[in-house]
Design a protein around this motif. Structure first.
Motif, PDB file in Angstrom:
ATOM      1  N   MET A  72     -39.618 -44.698 -17.980  1.00  0.00           N
ATOM      2  CA  MET A  72     -39.780 -43.270 -17.800  1.00  0.00           C
ATOM      3  C   MET A  72     -39.447 -42.910 -16.350  1.00  0.00           C
ATOM      4  SD  MET A  72     -43.031 -42.173 -20.250  1.00  0.00           S
ATOM      5  CE  MET A  72     -44.080 -41.791 -18.957  1.00  0.00           C
ATOM      6  N   ARG A  73     -39.044 -41.667 -16.185  1.00  0.00           N
ATOM      7  CA  ARG A  73     -38.720 -41.171 -14.857  1.00  0.00           C
ATOM      8  C   ARG A  73     -39.461 -39.863 -14.624  1.00  0.00           C
ATOM      9  NH1 ARG A  73     -34.930 -36.984 -15.048  1.00  0.00           N
ATOM     10  NH2 ARG A  73     -33.980 -36.711 -17.077  1.00  0.00           N
ATOM     11  N   MET A  74     -39.541 -39.473 -13.367  1.00  0.00           N
ATOM     12  CA  MET A  74     -40.248 -38.246 -13.017  1.00  0.00           C
ATOM     13  C   MET A  74     -39.281 -37.074 -12.893  1.00  0.00           C
ATOM     14  SD  MET A  74     -43.180 -39.379 -10.291  1.00  0.00           S
ATOM     15  CE  MET A  74     -43.139 -37.780  -9.572  1.00  0.00           C
ATOM     16  N   VAL A  75     -39.809 -35.883 -13.122  1.00  0.00           N
ATOM     17  CA  VAL A  75     -39.059 -34.641 -12.937  1.00  0.00           C
ATOM     18  C   VAL A  75     -39.470 -34.058 -11.587  1.00  0.00           C
ATOM     19  CG1 VAL A  75     -38.655 -32.325 -13.820  1.00  0.00           C
ATOM     20  CG2 VAL A  75     -39.073 -34.175 -15.401  1.00  0.00           C
ATOM     21  N   HIS A  76     -38.487 -33.741 -10.752  1.00  0.00           N
ATOM     22  CA  HIS A  76     -38.750 -33.205  -9.425  1.00  0.00           C
ATOM     23  C   HIS A  76     -38.203 -31.789  -9.248  1.00  0.00           C
ATOM     24  CE1 HIS A  76     -39.739 -37.309  -8.216  1.00  0.00           C
ATOM     25  NE2 HIS A  76     -38.611 -37.675  -8.787  1.00  0.00           N
ATOM     26  N   ASP A  77     -37.517 -31.257 -10.243  1.00  0.00           N
ATOM     27  CA  ASP A  77     -36.781 -30.007 -10.115  1.00  0.00           C
ATOM     28  C   ASP A  77     -37.244 -29.020 -11.192  1.00  0.00           C
ATOM     29  OD1 ASP A  77     -34.285 -28.509  -9.136  1.00  0.00           O
ATOM     30  OD2 ASP A  77     -33.924 -28.704 -11.299  1.00  0.00           O
ATOM     31  N   TYR A  78     -37.482 -27.775 -10.801  1.00  0.00           N
ATOM     32  CA  TYR A  78     -37.989 -26.770 -11.728  1.00  0.00           C
ATOM     33  C   TYR A  78     -37.048 -26.516 -12.906  1.00  0.00           C
ATOM     34  CZ  TYR A  78     -39.436 -22.240 -13.554  1.00  0.00           C
ATOM     35  OH  TYR A  78     -39.803 -21.202 -14.385  1.00  0.00           O
ATOM     36  N   GLU A  79     -35.757 -26.381 -12.643  1.00  0.00           N
ATOM     37  CA  GLU A  79     -34.808 -26.098 -13.721  1.00  0.00           C
ATOM     38  C   GLU A  79     -34.777 -27.247 -14.737  1.00  0.00           C
ATOM     39  OE1 GLU A  79     -33.982 -25.515 -10.448  1.00  0.00           O
ATOM     40  OE2 GLU A  79     -34.186 -23.348 -10.626  1.00  0.00           O
ATOM     41  N   GLU A  80     -34.761 -28.468 -14.223  1.00  0.00           N
ATOM     42  CA  GLU A  80     -34.777 -29.632 -15.120  1.00  0.00           C
ATOM     43  C   GLU A  80     -36.100 -29.692 -15.883  1.00  0.00           C
ATOM     44  OE1 GLU A  80     -34.013 -34.434 -15.066  1.00  0.00           O
ATOM     45  OE2 GLU A  80     -34.633 -33.474 -13.199  1.00  0.00           O
ATOM     46  N   PHE A  81     -37.190 -29.371 -15.200  1.00  0.00           N
ATOM     47  CA  PHE A  81     -38.500 -29.335 -15.843  1.00  0.00           C
ATOM     48  C   PHE A  81     -38.489 -28.373 -17.029  1.00  0.00           C
ATOM     49  CE2 PHE A  81     -42.404 -26.895 -16.295  1.00  0.00           C
ATOM     50  CZ  PHE A  81     -43.307 -27.878 -16.670  1.00  0.00           C
ATOM     51  N   CYS A  82     -37.981 -27.155 -16.802  1.00  0.00           N
ATOM     52  CA  CYS A  82     -37.961 -26.144 -17.867  1.00  0.00           C
ATOM     53  C   CYS A  82     -37.125 -26.606 -19.055  1.00  0.00           C
ATOM     54  CB  CYS A  82     -37.443 -24.815 -17.339  1.00  0.00           C
ATOM     55  SG  CYS A  82     -38.603 -23.986 -16.253  1.00  0.00           S
TER      56      CYS A  82
END
Length: 77
Positions: free
Chosen positions: A1-11
């Protein structure tokens, strides 16, 4: 698994149901409590969905949860 650091990618990933916030670890639970103390409406039985919904509302909310409260958002792949 990897982490999300960016709002657009998160959405984008959240809309696909692929985001898993770290709220079950000791540190994650403390982070959620810190957000509740800031006035965030996060229920105790709907913690995950409430948190994801609030973070999806604005990049500011996402940044507060991620950078200030320290919530880690993981991608389920």
């Amino acid at each position: 698994m990897r982490m999300v650091h960016d709002y657009e990618e998160f959405c984008k990933l959240n809309a696909e149901g692929k985001v898993e916030p770290d709220i079950r670890s000791n540190l994650g639970a403390k982070s959620v409590d810190a957000l509740r103390k800031r006035g965030w409406k996060i229920g105790h039985w709907r913690t995950k969905s409430d948190l994801l919904n609030l973070c999806s509302q604005s990049s500011e909310n996402f940044n507060v949860a991620y950078t200030q409260a320290g919530i880690d958002f993981w991608v389920k792949e």
